[in-house]
Design a protein around this motif. Structure first.
Motif, PDB file in Angstrom:
ATOM      1  N   GLN A  19      -7.259   2.161  13.474  1.00 37.84           N
ATOM      2  CA  GLN A  19      -6.135   1.561  14.198  1.00 37.84           C
ATOM      3  C   GLN A  19      -6.022   0.111  13.762  1.00 37.84           C
ATOM      4  O   GLN A  19      -6.975  -0.665  13.920  1.00 37.84           O
ATOM      5  N   MET A  20      -4.872  -0.236  13.234  1.00 42.45           N
ATOM      6  CA  MET A  20      -4.662  -1.578  12.705  1.00 42.45           C
ATOM      7  C   MET A  20      -3.558  -2.245  13.509  1.00 42.45           C
ATOM      8  O   MET A  20      -2.421  -1.763  13.538  1.00 42.45           O
ATOM      9  N   ASN A  21      -3.897  -3.338  14.152  1.00 38.72           N
ATOM     10  CA  ASN A  21      -2.943  -4.059  14.991  1.00 38.72           C
ATOM     11  C   ASN A  21      -2.679  -5.446  14.441  1.00 38.72           C
ATOM     12  O   ASN A  21      -3.458  -5.984  13.656  1.00 38.72           O
ATOM     13  N   ASN A  22      -1.555  -6.019  14.876  1.00 45.30           N
ATOM     14  CA  ASN A  22      -1.203  -7.386  14.488  1.00 45.30           C
ATOM     15  C   ASN A  22      -1.325  -7.580  12.978  1.00 45.30           C
ATOM     16  O   ASN A  22      -1.954  -8.530  12.511  1.00 45.30           O
ATOM     17  N   LEU A  23      -0.731  -6.683  12.252  1.00 46.99           N
ATOM     18  CA  LEU A  23      -0.861  -6.701  10.802  1.00 46.99           C
ATOM     19  C   LEU A  23      -0.198  -7.923  10.195  1.00 46.99           C
ATOM     20  O   LEU A  23       0.846  -8.405  10.685  1.00 46.99           O
ATOM     21  N   GLU A  24      -0.817  -8.387   9.127  1.00 45.70           N
ATOM     22  CA  GLU A  24      -0.327  -9.566   8.408  1.00 45.70           C
ATOM     23  C   GLU A  24      -0.107  -9.196   6.949  1.00 45.70           C
ATOM     24  O   GLU A  24      -0.611  -8.177   6.469  1.00 45.70           O
ATOM     25  N   ALA A  25       0.631 -10.046   6.258  1.00 43.77           N
ATOM     26  CA  ALA A  25       0.903  -9.784   4.839  1.00 43.77           C
ATOM     27  C   ALA A  25      -0.408  -9.624   4.054  1.00 43.77           C
ATOM     28  O   ALA A  25      -0.471  -8.834   3.097  1.00 43.77           O
ATOM     29  N   GLU A  26      -1.427 -10.339   4.472  1.00 45.02           N
ATOM     30  CA  GLU A  26      -2.719 -10.276   3.776  1.00 45.02           C
ATOM     31  C   GLU A  26      -3.400  -8.915   3.924  1.00 45.02           C
ATOM     32  O   GLU A  26      -4.374  -8.630   3.221  1.00 45.02           O
ATOM     33  N   ASP A  27      -2.929  -8.086   4.826  1.00 45.44           N
ATOM     34  CA  ASP A  27      -3.476  -6.745   5.004  1.00 45.44           C
ATOM     35  C   ASP A  27      -2.837  -5.734   4.055  1.00 45.44           C
ATOM     36  O   ASP A  27      -3.251  -4.562   4.030  1.00 45.44           O
ATOM     37  N   THR A  28      -1.845  -6.161   3.313  1.00 45.65           N
ATOM     38  CA  THR A  28      -1.206  -5.270   2.341  1.00 45.65           C
ATOM     39  C   THR A  28      -2.218  -4.850   1.283  1.00 45.65           C
ATOM     40  O   THR A  28      -2.849  -5.691   0.641  1.00 45.65           O
ATOM     41  N   ALA A  29      -2.379  -3.554   1.120  1.00 43.16           N
ATOM     42  CA  ALA A  29      -3.364  -3.024   0.180  1.00 43.16           C
ATOM     43  C   ALA A  29      -3.274  -1.505   0.153  1.00 43.16           C
ATOM     44  O   ALA A  29      -2.599  -0.899   1.014  1.00 43.16           O
ATOM     45  N   VAL A  30      -3.947  -0.928  -0.810  1.00 39.02           N
ATOM     46  CA  VAL A  30      -4.196   0.509  -0.768  1.00 39.02           C
ATOM     47  C   VAL A  30      -5.491   0.709   0.012  1.00 39.02           C
ATOM     48  O   VAL A  30      -6.511   0.083  -0.306  1.00 39.02           O
ATOM     49  N   TYR A  31      -5.437   1.544   1.009  1.00 35.55           N
ATOM     50  CA  TYR A  31      -6.592   1.808   1.866  1.00 35.55           C
ATOM     51  C   TYR A  31      -7.204   3.150   1.456  1.00 35.55           C
ATOM     52  O   TYR A  31      -6.503   4.173   1.400  1.00 35.55           O
ATOM     53  N   TYR A  32      -8.500   3.118   1.194  1.00 36.17           N
ATOM     54  CA  TYR A  32      -9.231   4.295   0.745  1.00 36.17           C
ATOM     55  C   TYR A  32     -10.248   4.723   1.789  1.00 36.17           C
ATOM     56  O   TYR A  32     -10.972   3.888   2.345  1.00 36.17           O
ATOM     57  N   CYS A  33     -10.328   6.002   1.992  1.00 36.34           N
ATOM     58  CA  CYS A  33     -11.356   6.575   2.839  1.00 36.34           C
ATOM     59  C   CYS A  33     -12.578   6.896   1.974  1.00 36.34           C
ATOM     60  O   CYS A  33     -12.438   7.329   0.820  1.00 36.34           O
ATOM     61  N   ASN A  34     -13.751   6.678   2.526  1.00 41.62           N
ATOM     62  CA  ASN A  34     -15.009   6.920   1.815  1.00 41.62           C
ATOM     63  C   ASN A  34     -16.000   7.567   2.770  1.00 41.62           C
ATOM     64  O   ASN A  34     -16.086   7.166   3.933  1.00 41.62           O
ATOM     65  N   ALA A  35     -16.718   8.554   2.277  1.00 39.46           N
ATOM     66  CA  ALA A  35     -17.671   9.236   3.150  1.00 39.46           C
ATOM     67  C   ALA A  35     -18.916   9.664   2.391  1.00 39.46           C
ATOM     68  O   ALA A  35     -18.829  10.062   1.217  1.00 39.46           O
ATOM     69  N   ASP A  36     -20.031   9.572   3.067  1.00 36.86           N
ATOM     70  CA  ASP A  36     -21.284  10.146   2.586  1.00 36.86           C
ATOM     71  C   ASP A  36     -21.491  11.461   3.322  1.00 36.86           C
ATOM     72  O   ASP A  36     -21.638  11.458   4.546  1.00 36.86           O
ATOM     73  N   VAL A  37     -21.466  12.566   2.594  1.00 36.84           N
ATOM     74  CA  VAL A  37     -21.501  13.872   3.246  1.00 36.84           C
ATOM     75  C   VAL A  37     -22.640  14.710   2.685  1.00 36.84           C
ATOM     76  O   VAL A  37     -23.132  14.480   1.581  1.00 36.84           O
ATOM     77  N   VAL A  38     -23.043  15.677   3.488  1.00 31.80           N
ATOM     78  CA  VAL A  38     -23.931  16.738   3.042  1.00 31.80           C
ATOM     79  C   VAL A  38     -23.104  18.022   3.110  1.00 31.80           C
ATOM     80  O   VAL A  38     -22.523  18.324   4.157  1.00 31.80           O
ATOM     81  N   PHE A  39     -23.032  18.731   1.997  1.00 32.42           N
ATOM     82  CA  PHE A  39     -22.222  19.938   1.970  1.00 32.42           C
ATOM     83  C   PHE A  39     -23.004  21.092   1.365  1.00 32.42           C
ATOM     84  O   PHE A  39     -24.051  20.909   0.739  1.00 32.42           O
ATOM     85  N   TRP A  40     -22.474  22.294   1.560  1.00 36.76           N
ATOM     86  CA  TRP A  40     -23.101  23.494   1.039  1.00 36.76           C
ATOM     87  C   TRP A  40     -22.362  23.931  -0.214  1.00 36.76           C
ATOM     88  O   TRP A  40     -21.150  24.132  -0.186  1.00 36.76           O
ATOM     89  N   ASP A  41     -23.086  24.068  -1.320  1.00 36.92           N
ATOM     90  CA  ASP A  41     -22.427  24.432  -2.576  1.00 36.92           C
ATOM     91  C   ASP A  41     -22.629  25.893  -2.922  1.00 36.92           C
ATOM     92  O   ASP A  41     -22.526  26.256  -4.091  1.00 36.92           O
ATOM     93  N   ALA A  42     -22.880  26.718  -1.946  1.00 34.80           N
ATOM     94  CA  ALA A  42     -23.069  28.174  -2.068  1.00 34.80           C
ATOM     95  C   ALA A  42     -24.487  28.541  -2.459  1.00 34.80           C
ATOM     96  O   ALA A  42     -24.843  29.719  -2.407  1.00 34.80           O
TER      97      ALA A  42
END
Length: 123
Positions: free
Chosen positions: A81-104
Motif C-alpha cells: 500500500q503506497m500513500n502520499n505518492l511523490e514524483a520520486e516514487d516513480t519507478a518499476v516495482y518488482y516483487c521478489n521472493a525466497d521460496v521452497v518449491f517441489w520440483d516433482a
C-alpha cells in the motif's frame, strides 16, 4: 516452477495512493521472505519493503510511514500500500521472493523475481 505476477501499477497524481499486489504460483511449499524492490530511471534497483514468514518487516528509510507491506499466506500474495505518492516514487516495482518449491522429485529453494509493474507519479 514458480512465478510471481505483479499488478496494481499505473499513473497517479502526487499525493495519491496505489496498492500493488504480487501473487506467487507454482508448486510452492514455503514462501520465506517476500517483498518489493524498485528501479527508477537511471538508478539502481533498491529494496522498498520486505516481510518474512514470521511477519518481520523491513522498510527502506525513504518509505517508512508512507508505504505498508502485508502478506496473505492463504493466497501466496504480498501487497504494498503506497500513500502520499511523490514524483520520486516513480519507478518499476518488482516483487521478489525466497521460496521452497517441489520440483516433482524433491524440494528446492529458489529466489524468484516478477516481471515488474510501472508506477508513475505525475500531474
Amino acid at each position: 516452477q514458480v512465478q510471481l505476477v505483479e499488478s496494481g501499477g499505473g499513473l497517479v497524481q502526487p499525493g495519491g495512493s496505489l496498492r500493488l499486489s504480487c501473487a506467487a504460483s507454482g508448486s510452492i511449499l514455503i514462501i520465506n521472505t517476500i517483498g518489493w524492490y524498485r528501479q527508477a530511471p537511471g538508478k539502481e534497483r533498491e529494496l522498498v519493503a520486505a516481510i518474512t514468514s514470521s511477519c518481520t518487516i523491513n522498510y527502506a528509510d525513504s518509505v517508512k510511514g508512507q508505504f505498508t507491506i502485508s502478506r496473505d499466506n492463504t493466497k501466496n500474495t504480498v501487497y504494498l500500500q503506497m500513500n502520499n505518492l511523490e514524483a520520486e516514487d516513480t519507478a518499476v516495482y518488482y516483487c521478489n521472493a525466497d521460496v521452497v518449491f517441489w520440483d516433482a522429485v524433491r524440494s528446492r529453494s529458489l529466489e524468484v523475481w516478477g516481471q515488474g509493474t510501472l508506477v508513475t507519479v505525475s500531474s
